[in-house]
Design a protein around this motif. Structure first.
Motif, PDB file in Angstrom:
ATOM      1  N   ASN A 113    -103.300  31.901 -37.877  1.00 35.02           N
ATOM      2  CA  ASN A 113    -101.909  31.675 -37.471  1.00 35.02           C
ATOM      3  C   ASN A 113    -101.278  30.452 -38.117  1.00 35.02           C
ATOM      4  N   ILE A 168    -111.365  32.734 -31.009  1.00 38.70           N
ATOM      5  CA  ILE A 168    -110.314  31.720 -30.815  1.00 38.70           C
ATOM      6  C   ILE A 168    -110.070  30.953 -32.103  1.00 38.70           C
ATOM      7  N   VAL A 169    -111.146  30.513 -32.746  1.00 36.99           N
ATOM      8  CA  VAL A 169    -111.008  29.757 -33.992  1.00 36.99           C
ATOM      9  C   VAL A 169    -110.474  30.653 -35.114  1.00 36.99           C
ATOM     10  N   ASP A 219    -104.686  19.569 -34.184  1.00 40.17           N
ATOM     11  CA  ASP A 219    -104.769  20.628 -33.184  1.00 40.17           C
ATOM     12  C   ASP A 219    -106.169  20.564 -32.570  1.00 40.17           C
ATOM     13  N   GLN A 225    -108.453  33.143 -34.805  1.00 37.50           N
ATOM     14  CA  GLN A 225    -107.024  33.309 -34.569  1.00 37.50           C
ATOM     15  C   GLN A 225    -106.242  32.058 -34.928  1.00 37.50           C
ATOM     16  N   ARG A 226    -106.772  30.893 -34.533  1.00 41.86           N
ATOM     17  CA  ARG A 226    -106.082  29.630 -34.862  1.00 41.86           C
ATOM     18  C   ARG A 226    -105.900  29.503 -36.374  1.00 41.86           C
ATOM     19  N   LEU A 227    -106.961  29.814 -37.107  1.00 43.39           N
ATOM     20  CA  LEU A 227    -106.933  29.625 -38.558  1.00 43.39           C
ATOM     21  C   LEU A 227    -106.093  30.681 -39.271  1.00 43.39           C
ATOM     22  N   LEU A 256    -108.045  20.876 -37.412  1.00 39.68           N
ATOM     23  CA  LEU A 256    -108.458  21.524 -36.164  1.00 39.68           C
ATOM     24  C   LEU A 256    -109.714  20.818 -35.681  1.00 39.68           C
ATOM     25  N   TYR A 283    -104.695  25.180 -42.124  1.00 35.08           N
ATOM     26  CA  TYR A 283    -105.392  23.926 -41.814  1.00 35.08           C
ATOM     27  C   TYR A 283    -106.075  23.392 -43.066  1.00 35.08           C
ATOM     28  N   TYR A 306    -109.198  22.420 -30.161  1.00 35.78           N
ATOM     29  CA  TYR A 306    -109.801  23.510 -29.377  1.00 35.78           C
ATOM     30  C   TYR A 306    -110.916  22.869 -28.551  1.00 35.78           C
TER      31      TYR A 306
END
Length: 390
Positions: free
Chosen positions: A72, A65-66, A35, A68-70, A4, A75, A37
């Motif tokens: 889902n 945001i971070v 990915d 949620q990314r992590l 990320l 990484y 951001y």
């Protein structure tokens, strides 16, 4: 490997954006999942001063945001390229809470100096270096020439030093040169966490001929870049070699005046990278007259790729990149007489200049190719993962 990559994009694109994009593109080409951001600094205009200040210190939005990314996806590393000002160091804490290793690239001196340059009133300034509260930056209005804006930056730095963000929420820092690494150590950052990986040039633009019969400057037209030194030196040359200037910035009017005063000076404005590289390859040499502590010097490495020697100020990271007598020459920073002397010497030694062309390309192949950079980056990622899990 799944990465990320986090960054703020600049309103005016520069070397930091180019270097970060090259890194992300290279990872994808080598089969890794990258990915991104990203926050665009154009968004700043939509925020009030208070909203901007609070977001600079801690962005709840970016943190979520971070987070949620992590949650889902899985990484391997979070690589923070640039968090200032919209993203904030809240993302480091989001990654830490998720148990994902965090790497921060130090592309400027923002974590030590409110204006990120160690430069004020036309000269190097280290007034904030090592201070737990970098208050001189507020007194001098170092960020955007505003005490209010500078106070927000200083608050961010102070809060995150108090929270031990840089010691506890970051696993590795990447400095671009050993000079920059030492500055961060001097500023109190843990030496064992800072590794060095230079920027690189990708794709390889290929070697030029150097037969254009001119010198070249590429970069922002600003005081810290040493434009005044460069133009003053050109008035002192024994041999009036043509000078082509590529770029734009606050000193554009000064450059225009120089072109009217000296027929040897030509301002080309901004150019696409393909044209810059073409002009770089035909130049006899590149001039890099910076007055500040550059963290790297991407333009110099691009010149090396084209086989073009560099005449650079003996200051900061650029002095580390240029091997005087082999890949170029060094001059006393802010000294137009000494710059003119170095250019005169180079012009009067064509055999040495030709040898330098061979050496600069060799230097590029040894240190700044995509292949070498990729190996170093993956090595850092794996070492960081191992250290994080230990």
């Amino acid at each position: 490997m799944k990465v990320l990559s986090i960054h703020n994009s600049y309103q005016i694109r520069g070397g930091e954006d180019e270097s970060r994009e090259s890194e992300e593109r290279l990872l994808r080409e080598m089969g890794h999942d990258v990915d991104v951001y990203e926050e665009d600094n154009d968004r700043i205009a939509t925020l009030s001063n208070t909203q901007m200040a609070l977001r600079t210190i801690w962005s709840t939005e970016a943190h979520e945001i971070v987070k949620q990314r992590l949650s889902n996806a899985t990484y391997d590393v979070v690589h923070v390229q640039n968090f200032f000002p919209l993203i904030s160091p809240s993302v480091h804490h989001a990654a830490q809470a998720a148990g994902v290793p965090v790497i921060q690239t130090l592309r400027n001196y923002r974590l030590l100096c409110p204006n990120a340059l160690f430069f004020r009133d036309g000269q190097v300034c280290e007034d904030c270096l090592g201070k737990s509260i970098p208050y001189p930056g507020v007194l001098h209005g170092c960020y955007r020439e505003s005490r209010t804006a500078s106070a927000a930056v200083v608050a961010m730095l102070t809060v995150h030093r108090t929270m031990s963000t840089w010691t506890n929420a970051v696993d590795r820092f990447i400095a671009l040169t050993e000079f920059a690494r030492q500055k961060f150590i001097e500023g109190g950052f843990p030496a064992e966490k800072i590794v060095v990986k230079p920027n690189f040039v990708h794709p390889d633009p290929g070697i030029g001929t150097g037969t254009g019969g001119y010198a070249l400057y590429v970069g922002r037209l600003s005081v810290e870049k040493g434009l005044d030194t460069l133009l003053a030196a050109w008035e002192r040359l024994d041999q009036p070699i043509p000078l082509k200037i590529i770029g734009d910035g606050p000193l554009a009017e000064q450059v225009i005046e120089a072109t009217q005063r000296m027929s040897s000076v030509e301002w080309l404005g901004r150019k696409p990278m393909s044209e810059v590289h073409a002009l770089m390859g035909e130049a006899m040499f590149l001039v890099f007259p910076s007055k500040w502590y550059e963290t790297f010097g991407r333009v110099a490495v691009e010149a090396f790729a084209k086989g073009t020697p560099v005449v650079a100020a003996n200051i900061g990271a650029i002095a580390e990149l240029v091997d005087a007598g082999r890949t170029g020459l060094l001059f006393h920073p802010s000294d137009p007489d000494n710059l003119a002397a170095q250019v005169n010497w180079l012009l009067s030694h064509p055999t040495t200049l030709a040898q330098m062309r061979q050496q600069t390309r060799t230097e590029f192949e040894a240190k700044y190719t995509a292949e070498r950079n990729y190996k170093r980056l993956i090595e850092i990622y794996k070492q960081t993962q191992f250290a994080h899990s230990s």
